[in-house]
Scaffold this active site. Structure first.
Site, mmCIF file in Angstrom:
data_model
loop_
_atom_site.group_PDB
_atom_site.id
_atom_site.type_symbol
_atom_site.label_atom_id
_atom_site.label_comp_id
_atom_site.label_asym_id
_atom_site.label_seq_id
_atom_site.Cartn_x
_atom_site.Cartn_y
_atom_site.Cartn_z
ATOM 1 N N CYS A 12 0.872 -1.175 0.000
ATOM 2 C CA CYS A 12 0.000 0.000 0.000
ATOM 3 C C CYS A 12 0.911 1.227 0.000
ATOM 4 O O CYS A 12 2.128 1.109 0.203
ATOM 5 C CB CYS A 12 -0.895 0.000 1.235
ATOM 6 S SG CYS A 12 0.067 0.088 2.748
ATOM 7 N N HIS A 127 -1.337 -5.427 18.687
ATOM 8 C CA HIS A 127 -0.771 -5.066 17.383
ATOM 9 C C HIS A 127 -0.039 -3.726 17.540
ATOM 10 O O HIS A 127 -0.550 -2.818 18.196
ATOM 11 C CB HIS A 127 -1.881 -4.956 16.334
ATOM 12 C CG HIS A 127 -1.361 -4.733 14.954
ATOM 13 N ND1 HIS A 127 -0.954 -3.499 14.505
ATOM 14 C CD2 HIS A 127 -1.140 -5.588 13.928
ATOM 15 C CE1 HIS A 127 -0.523 -3.607 13.255
ATOM 16 N NE2 HIS A 127 -0.625 -4.869 12.879
ATOM 17 N N GLU A 129 0.358 -1.129 15.730
ATOM 18 C CA GLU A 129 -0.386 0.089 15.383
ATOM 19 C C GLU A 129 -1.347 0.445 16.513
ATOM 20 O O GLU A 129 -1.479 1.615 16.894
ATOM 21 C CB GLU A 129 -1.172 -0.111 14.076
ATOM 22 C CG GLU A 129 -1.931 1.150 13.677
ATOM 23 C CD GLU A 129 -2.966 0.920 12.587
ATOM 24 O OE1 GLU A 129 -2.712 0.134 11.659
ATOM 25 O OE2 GLU A 129 -4.031 1.547 12.677
ATOM 26 N N THR A 167 -6.371 0.797 11.252
ATOM 27 C CA THR A 167 -6.540 1.096 9.820
ATOM 28 C C THR A 167 -6.854 -0.139 8.979
ATOM 29 O O THR A 167 -7.451 -0.033 7.916
ATOM 30 C CB THR A 167 -5.265 1.750 9.230
ATOM 31 O OG1 THR A 167 -4.160 0.894 9.516
ATOM 32 C CG2 THR A 167 -5.021 3.114 9.786
ATOM 33 N N CYS A 195 -8.391 2.550 6.586
ATOM 34 C CA CYS A 195 -7.888 3.330 5.441
ATOM 35 C C CYS A 195 -8.472 2.799 4.140
ATOM 36 O O CYS A 195 -8.836 1.627 4.040
ATOM 37 C CB CYS A 195 -6.366 3.362 5.419
ATOM 38 S SG CYS A 195 -5.623 2.051 4.504
ATOM 39 N N SER A 223 1.471 -10.727 9.397
ATOM 40 C CA SER A 223 0.771 -9.557 8.872
ATOM 41 C C SER A 223 -0.722 -9.644 9.188
ATOM 42 O O SER A 223 -1.421 -10.540 8.725
ATOM 43 C CB SER A 223 0.995 -9.475 7.352
ATOM 44 O OG SER A 223 -0.040 -8.751 6.746
ATOM 45 N N SER A 267 1.892 -5.702 2.867
ATOM 46 C CA SER A 267 3.346 -5.743 3.062
ATOM 47 C C SER A 267 4.004 -6.819 2.202
ATOM 48 O O SER A 267 5.108 -7.263 2.500
ATOM 49 C CB SER A 267 3.647 -5.970 4.544
ATOM 50 O OG SER A 267 2.844 -6.996 5.062
HETATM 51 FE FE1 F3S Z 1 -1.111 1.112 4.323
HETATM 52 FE FE2 F3S Z 1 -1.269 3.334 5.620
HETATM 53 FE FE3 F3S Z 1 -3.409 2.018 4.974
HETATM 54 S S1 F3S Z 1 0.240 1.777 5.912
HETATM 55 S S2 F3S Z 1 -2.788 -0.111 5.001
HETATM 56 S S3 F3S Z 1 -2.029 2.997 3.562
HETATM 57 S S4 F3S Z 1 -2.999 3.015 6.876
#
Ligand code: F3S
Length: 284
Positions: A12, A127, A129, A167, A195, A223, A267
């Site tokens: 991403c 996690h 984050e 996210t 996101c 992940s 990732s």
């Molecule tokens: Fe990637 Fe940022 Fe979304 S790391 S998964 S674009 S919150």
């Protein structure tokens, strides 16, 4: 055998930006040693390559405390405020590659908690984050990861709370959990902070999985966004295979398979996706 490749598969924007940041620092060839706070990305192939180029990993706060100098890169997941402060106090060179979408959650949590709201984070406990987001709250903060957790907490917190999400959380599950809070006379603020990249990837995975005979989801075992893709895919397609590289692929597929779908977590580097795609083309 036909292949349906997800357009959203792979890095991403936030992960690409963080990984590029590390390679840019390596290319500068300064005297200062380069560290990442935690793994820059949940992908061991990339991490190994960076280590070979001299990048070291700070595993936790203790590692940071004993560090005397150097450049520290903050990964896309971000860090808690106390970790950021500690880096500043130690006069380290900080390169912040926190994804802007995660940074926005830090700002929301900081502001809303300062205004007296309790913070509810819908995400996976432990996690990185989520740990980072937790660390920007000034007052009470709760992490809920299941419908049961939500029902339990909703019974105790009636209002004056702000709900945000990790996210990469499963969009449908987030909605279900928010509904639980809403049903229990909850009247706080809800900010859907999943996101766009995650939402698109999850929706596309579900659509492809519905259509194909078998589905391959590529990503690292650690992940969490890949794990969610596997969960979504399995709901639509029983023949879902989770692989880290082409080596984990099954030797054969059910006889009736004519169409295979492929997707990958945020990732997963392109070369790994291509290897899987090529293996499927040649062997199935
Ligand atoms: Fe990637 Fe940022 Fe979304 S790391 S998964 S674009 S919150």
């Amino acid at each position: 055998m036909k292949i349906k490749m997800a357009k959203s598969a792979g890095f991403c924007f936030g992960v690409r930006r963080a990984v590029d940041t590390v390679y840019e620092q390596i290319a500068k060839k300064g005297d200062s040693p380069i560290y990442t706070y935690g793994l820059i990305i949940h992908n061991m192939e990339v991490v190994k390559d960076l280590e070979e180029k001299g990048v070291k990993i700070l595993q936790n706060e203790d590692d940071l405390r004993i560090l005397e100098s150097g450049t520290v890169i903050i990964r896309a997941h971000g860090v808690a405020r106390n970790i950021h402060r500690l880096m500043q106090e130690k006069n380290l060179k900080i390169i912040d590659a926190t994804c802007p979408f995660v940074h926005r959650i830090h700002q929301i949590v900081e502001k809303e908690s300062r205004d007296g709201k309790k913070i509810i984070i819908i995400g996976n406990l432990g996690h990185p984050e989520v740990e980072g987001i937790t660390g920007w709250a000034e007052g009470e903060v709760f992490v809920v990861e299941s419908l049961e957790d939500a029902a339990d907490l909703a019974g105790k917190i009636k209002d004056n709370a702000c709900i945000v999400s990790q996210t990469t959380f499963n969009y449908n599950k987030f909605q279900d959990m928010v509904d639980i809070f809403t049903e229990k006379c909850y009247n706080g603020t809800v900010v859907n902070t999943i996101c766009n990249a995650t939402e698109e990837r999850q929706i596309e995975t579900g659509l492809i999985a519905k259509e194909v005979d078998a589905m391959i989801v590529i990503g690292d075992i650690h992940s969490s966004n890949t794990a969610k893709l596997v969960e979504i895919s399995r709901n639509e397609c029983a023949n879902t295979y989770f692989v880290q590289t082409f080596k984990d692929l099954p030797l054969d597929l059910p006889d009736t398979t004519t169409l295979i779908g492929i997707t990958a977590g945020a990732s997963t580097p392109n070369n790994i996706i291509e290897e899987v795609q090529n293996y499927v083309r040649i062997n199935f």
